[in-house]
Write a protein that holds these residues in place. Structure first.
Motif, PDB file in Angstrom:
ATOM      1  N   MET A  22      39.210  25.808  57.403  1.00 16.31           N
ATOM      2  CA  MET A  22      38.560  26.316  58.614  1.00 16.31           C
ATOM      3  C   MET A  22      39.564  26.947  59.565  1.00 16.31           C
ATOM      4  SD  MET A  22      37.935  22.923  61.027  1.00 16.31           S
ATOM      5  CE  MET A  22      37.633  21.737  59.704  1.00 16.31           C
ATOM      6  N   VAL A  23      39.029  27.796  60.414  1.00 19.77           N
ATOM      7  CA  VAL A  23      39.690  28.222  61.644  1.00 19.77           C
ATOM      8  C   VAL A  23      38.782  27.734  62.758  1.00 19.77           C
ATOM      9  CG1 VAL A  23      40.237  30.186  63.124  1.00 19.77           C
ATOM     10  CG2 VAL A  23      40.859  30.246  60.704  1.00 19.77           C
ATOM     11  N   TYR A  24      39.332  26.933  63.648  1.00 18.98           N
ATOM     12  CA  TYR A  24      38.535  26.381  64.748  1.00 18.98           C
ATOM     13  C   TYR A  24      39.128  26.900  66.053  1.00 18.98           C
ATOM     14  CZ  TYR A  24      35.649  23.040  67.338  1.00 18.98           C
ATOM     15  OH  TYR A  24      34.710  22.486  68.175  1.00 18.98           O
ATOM     16  N   ALA A  25      38.332  27.677  66.784  1.00 20.92           N
ATOM     17  CA  ALA A  25      38.791  28.259  68.051  1.00 20.92           C
ATOM     18  C   ALA A  25      38.087  27.568  69.207  1.00 20.92           C
ATOM     19  CB  ALA A  25      38.498  29.759  68.071  1.00 20.92           C
ATOM     20  N   GLY A  26      38.858  26.970  70.081  1.00 22.32           N
ATOM     21  CA  GLY A  26      38.293  26.288  71.232  1.00 22.32           C
ATOM     22  C   GLY A  26      37.981  27.252  72.355  1.00 22.32           C
ATOM     23  N   ALA A  27      36.894  26.984  73.068  1.00 19.15           N
ATOM     24  CA  ALA A  27      36.494  27.812  74.206  1.00 19.15           C
ATOM     25  C   ALA A  27      36.753  27.050  75.501  1.00 19.15           C
ATOM     26  CB  ALA A  27      35.016  28.174  74.087  1.00 19.15           C
ATOM     27  N   THR A  38      33.998  27.842  68.371  1.00 16.51           N
ATOM     28  CA  THR A  38      33.566  28.605  67.201  1.00 16.51           C
ATOM     29  C   THR A  38      34.390  28.206  65.983  1.00 16.51           C
ATOM     30  OG1 THR A  38      33.026  30.508  68.600  1.00 16.51           O
ATOM     31  CG2 THR A  38      33.205  30.909  66.239  1.00 16.51           C
ATOM     32  N   VAL A  39      33.723  28.074  64.850  1.00 10.47           N
ATOM     33  CA  VAL A  39      34.403  27.864  63.573  1.00 10.47           C
ATOM     34  C   VAL A  39      34.279  29.143  62.761  1.00 10.47           C
ATOM     35  CG1 VAL A  39      34.324  26.638  61.359  1.00 10.47           C
ATOM     36  CG2 VAL A  39      34.095  25.368  63.502  1.00 10.47           C
ATOM     37  N   VAL A  40      35.366  29.541  62.133  1.00 10.21           N
ATOM     38  CA  VAL A  40      35.360  30.724  61.269  1.00 10.21           C
ATOM     39  C   VAL A  40      35.689  30.278  59.857  1.00 10.21           C
ATOM     40  CG1 VAL A  40      36.289  33.027  60.872  1.00 10.21           C
ATOM     41  CG2 VAL A  40      36.200  32.111  63.202  1.00 10.21           C
ATOM     42  N   ARG A  41      34.847  30.695  58.910  1.00 16.67           N
ATOM     43  CA  ARG A  41      35.077  30.381  57.503  1.00 16.67           C
ATOM     44  C   ARG A  41      34.927  31.651  56.672  1.00 16.67           C
ATOM     45  NH1 ARG A  41      32.932  25.271  54.755  1.00 16.67           N
ATOM     46  NH2 ARG A  41      35.104  25.248  54.059  1.00 16.67           N
ATOM     47  N   ASP A  42      35.583  31.664  55.526  1.00 14.25           N
ATOM     48  CA  ASP A  42      35.491  32.815  54.632  1.00 14.25           C
ATOM     49  C   ASP A  42      34.250  32.701  53.764  1.00 14.25           C
ATOM     50  OD1 ASP A  42      37.750  34.160  55.463  1.00 14.25           O
ATOM     51  OD2 ASP A  42      39.071  33.009  54.143  1.00 14.25           O
ATOM     52  N   ILE A  65      30.526  30.281  62.927  1.00 16.17           N
ATOM     53  CA  ILE A  65      29.606  29.152  63.024  1.00 16.17           C
ATOM     54  C   ILE A  65      29.642  28.625  64.454  1.00 16.17           C
ATOM     55  CG2 ILE A  65      29.119  26.808  62.206  1.00 16.17           C
ATOM     56  CD1 ILE A  65      30.578  27.593  59.595  1.00 16.17           C
ATOM     57  N   ASP A  66      28.466  28.480  65.077  1.00 13.76           N
ATOM     58  CA  ASP A  66      28.455  28.006  66.461  1.00 13.76           C
ATOM     59  C   ASP A  66      27.351  26.998  66.766  1.00 13.76           C
ATOM     60  OD1 ASP A  66      26.061  29.545  66.932  1.00 13.76           O
ATOM     61  OD2 ASP A  66      27.308  31.318  67.181  1.00 13.76           O
ATOM     62  N   ALA A  67      26.578  26.584  65.771  1.00 13.11           N
ATOM     63  CA  ALA A  67      25.542  25.575  66.004  1.00 13.11           C
ATOM     64  C   ALA A  67      26.208  24.259  66.408  1.00 13.11           C
ATOM     65  CB  ALA A  67      24.700  25.377  64.750  1.00 13.11           C
ATOM     66  N   ALA A  68      25.635  23.577  67.397  1.00 14.59           N
ATOM     67  CA  ALA A  68      26.236  22.364  67.943  1.00 14.59           C
ATOM     68  C   ALA A  68      26.506  21.314  66.871  1.00 14.59           C
ATOM     69  CB  ALA A  68      25.342  21.789  69.038  1.00 14.59           C
ATOM     70  N   ALA A  69      25.537  21.078  65.990  1.00 15.50           N
ATOM     71  CA  ALA A  69      25.716  20.062  64.951  1.00 15.50           C
ATOM     72  C   ALA A  69      26.850  20.435  64.009  1.00 15.50           C
ATOM     73  CB  ALA A  69      24.414  19.877  64.171  1.00 15.50           C
ATOM     74  N   GLN A  70      26.978  21.728  63.687  1.00 14.91           N
ATOM     75  CA  GLN A  70      28.041  22.176  62.804  1.00 14.91           C
ATOM     76  C   GLN A  70      29.411  22.065  63.481  1.00 14.91           C
ATOM     77  OE1 GLN A  70      27.927  23.252  59.450  1.00 14.91           O
ATOM     78  NE2 GLN A  70      25.968  22.205  59.676  1.00 14.91           N
ATOM     79  N   LEU A  71      29.473  22.376  64.753  1.00 16.63           N
ATOM     80  CA  LEU A  71      30.734  22.231  65.479  1.00 16.63           C
ATOM     81  C   LEU A  71      31.184  20.775  65.476  1.00 16.63           C
ATOM     82  CD1 LEU A  71      30.141  24.569  68.562  1.00 16.63           C
ATOM     83  CD2 LEU A  71      31.598  25.022  66.578  1.00 16.63           C
ATOM     84  N   ASP A  72      30.250  19.848  65.698  1.00 15.34           N
ATOM     85  CA  ASP A  72      30.578  18.422  65.638  1.00 15.34           C
ATOM     86  C   ASP A  72      31.102  18.051  64.257  1.00 15.34           C
ATOM     87  OD1 ASP A  72      29.926  17.862  68.256  1.00 15.34           O
ATOM     88  OD2 ASP A  72      27.873  17.241  67.803  1.00 15.34           O
ATOM     89  N   ARG A  73      30.466  18.601  63.239  1.00 18.73           N
ATOM     90  CA  ARG A  73      30.876  18.304  61.860  1.00 18.73           C
ATOM     91  C   ARG A  73      32.301  18.769  61.597  1.00 18.73           C
ATOM     92  NH1 ARG A  73      30.435  21.593  57.174  1.00 18.73           N
ATOM     93  NH2 ARG A  73      30.613  20.378  55.248  1.00 18.73           N
ATOM     94  N   TYR A  74      32.633  19.972  62.036  1.00 19.12           N
ATOM     95  CA  TYR A  74      33.966  20.494  61.764  1.00 19.12           C
ATOM     96  C   TYR A  74      35.034  19.827  62.634  1.00 19.12           C
ATOM     97  CZ  TYR A  74      32.221  23.884  58.479  1.00 19.12           C
ATOM     98  OH  TYR A  74      31.662  24.457  57.370  1.00 19.12           O
ATOM     99  N   ARG A  75      34.673  19.395  63.828  1.00 18.48           N
ATOM    100  CA  ARG A  75      35.626  18.606  64.615  1.00 18.48           C
ATOM    101  C   ARG A  75      35.972  17.321  63.878  1.00 18.48           C
ATOM    102  NH1 ARG A  75      31.711  19.492  69.038  1.00 18.48           N
ATOM    103  NH2 ARG A  75      32.313  21.394  70.147  1.00 18.48           N
ATOM    104  N   THR A  76      34.946  16.694  63.319  1.00 12.83           N
ATOM    105  CA  THR A  76      35.155  15.460  62.560  1.00 12.83           C
ATOM    106  C   THR A  76      35.994  15.714  61.319  1.00 12.83           C
ATOM    107  OG1 THR A  76      33.056  14.532  63.338  1.00 12.83           O
ATOM    108  CG2 THR A  76      34.001  13.568  61.346  1.00 12.83           C
ATOM    109  N   LEU A  77      35.695  16.790  60.594  1.00 12.87           N
ATOM    110  CA  LEU A  77      36.467  17.129  59.405  1.00 12.87           C
ATOM    111  C   LEU A  77      37.931  17.373  59.745  1.00 12.87           C
ATOM    112  CD1 LEU A  77      34.082  19.531  57.423  1.00 12.87           C
ATOM    113  CD2 LEU A  77      34.884  17.270  56.709  1.00 12.87           C
ATOM    114  N   PHE A  78      38.162  18.069  60.861  1.00  9.19           N
ATOM    115  CA  PHE A  78      39.551  18.339  61.228  1.00  9.19           C
ATOM    116  C   PHE A  78      40.287  17.030  61.512  1.00  9.19           C
ATOM    117  CE2 PHE A  78      43.008  19.129  64.163  1.00  9.19           C
ATOM    118  CZ  PHE A  78      43.703  20.128  63.488  1.00  9.19           C
TER     119      PHE A  78
END
Length: 284
Positions: free
Chosen positions: A223-228, A235-239, A247-260
């Motif tokens: 992932m690329v995770y850019a904080g606002a 925002t999360v950026v994926r290939d 990706i900007d849906a709230a649930a997905q952002l929570d998921r990628y924060r957890t993954l990171f």
């Protein structure tokens, strides 16, 4: 309203999408929102699609009609709507793929950046030689002039961690990405030394996930995770098969924060990571 945009940027589309979320949360139709603002429903649709801009006055009016009491969110949306100064990447519009420009714009406004990669050194840490070898291999039919344009763009994007006021940057890199020789042996060693050089900066943290790690199943966490300015607008950026997607849906952002945080937790500490990379460089 001004003329419609032919190709809104990802940031402009995101602003419209956030306004649509507020309207939907309020249970209002586009027609009802338009009546409250004194415009046509077509204009509301254009704003929410990013095809048309919106003034601070109108945006705050919309937020009030939607019953949004989150002042920080409204202020952040106002900043997105009113900051229309074109960045350095705009000069490349029409010469580079739009996602390249959208990513540069996203990074420009980011407050922090996280990268996780398993096959390549993250773009912000790449040397020119590494990026050139990578682009040449991925696009062998491209003329060298086109490859050089892509390389130059990638090098310019490094400004966010090299400027006088850099953003905090953290990269978690798998050993595989550090060992794969995208170029020749000399280029590979130079790339490792570049990562080490950047990792010494106070605002840059590099962590390594070694092969010798039991129970690791997180290779899908790239992932690329850019904080606002506020987490809602991260925002999360994926290939994807057709290039990067946002990706900007709230649930997905929570998921990628957890993954990171998960991959960060199993990676080597920064100092041990530097020692590890030193060892890889000596092998070359």
């Amino acid at each position: 309203m001004a003329g419609l945009r032919r190709e809104p940027t990802a940031r402009q589309v995101r602003l419209g999408a956030e306004l649509r979320k507020l309207r939907n949360a309020a249970g209002l139709t586009g027609r009802e929102a338009a009546a409250a603002l004194g415009v046509s429903s077509a204009q509301i649709n254009q704003i929410e699609s990013g095809l048309s801009g919106v003034s601070e006055k109108r945006l705050r009016h919309l937020a009030a009609n939607y019953g949004c009491s989150d002042g920080a969110l409204v202020d952040a949306l106002v900043a997105m709507a009113t900051n229309r100064s074109g960045g350095w990447w705009e000069k490349e519009r029409g010469r580079l793929p739009t996602p390249f420009l959208d990513l540069a714009e996203l990074e420009h406004y980011a407050t922090f950046r996280w990268d996780v990669d398993f096959l390549h050194v993250p773009g912000l840490l790449q040397t020119e030689a590494y990026a050139r070898a990578l682009f040449s291999y991925v696009n062998p039919e491209f003329p060298q002039s086109e490859v050089e344009r892509w390389v130059e763009h990638r090098m310019r994007r490094r400004v966010i961690i090299e400027r006088p006021d850099p953003i905090p940057y953290e990269a978690v890199i798998h050993e595989a990405a550090l060992r794969i020789r995208v170029g020749d042996r000399a280029a590979a060693r130079a790339q490792l030394m570049r990562v080490l050089e950047l990792s010494e900066a106070a605002h840059v943290t590099v962590r390594v996930i070694p092969f010798d790690l039991d129970g690791f199943a997180g290779a899908g966490s790239v992932m690329v995770y850019a904080g606002a300015s506020i987490p809602n607008l991260d925002t999360v950026v994926r290939d994807g098969p057709n290039g990067p997607y946002f990706i900007d849906a709230a649930a997905q952002l929570d998921r990628y924060r957890t993954l990171f945080r998960r991959v960060e937790a199993v990676s080597l500490e920064p100092e041990r990571s530097r020692e590890f990379i030193h060892g890889l460089a000596k092998e070359l």
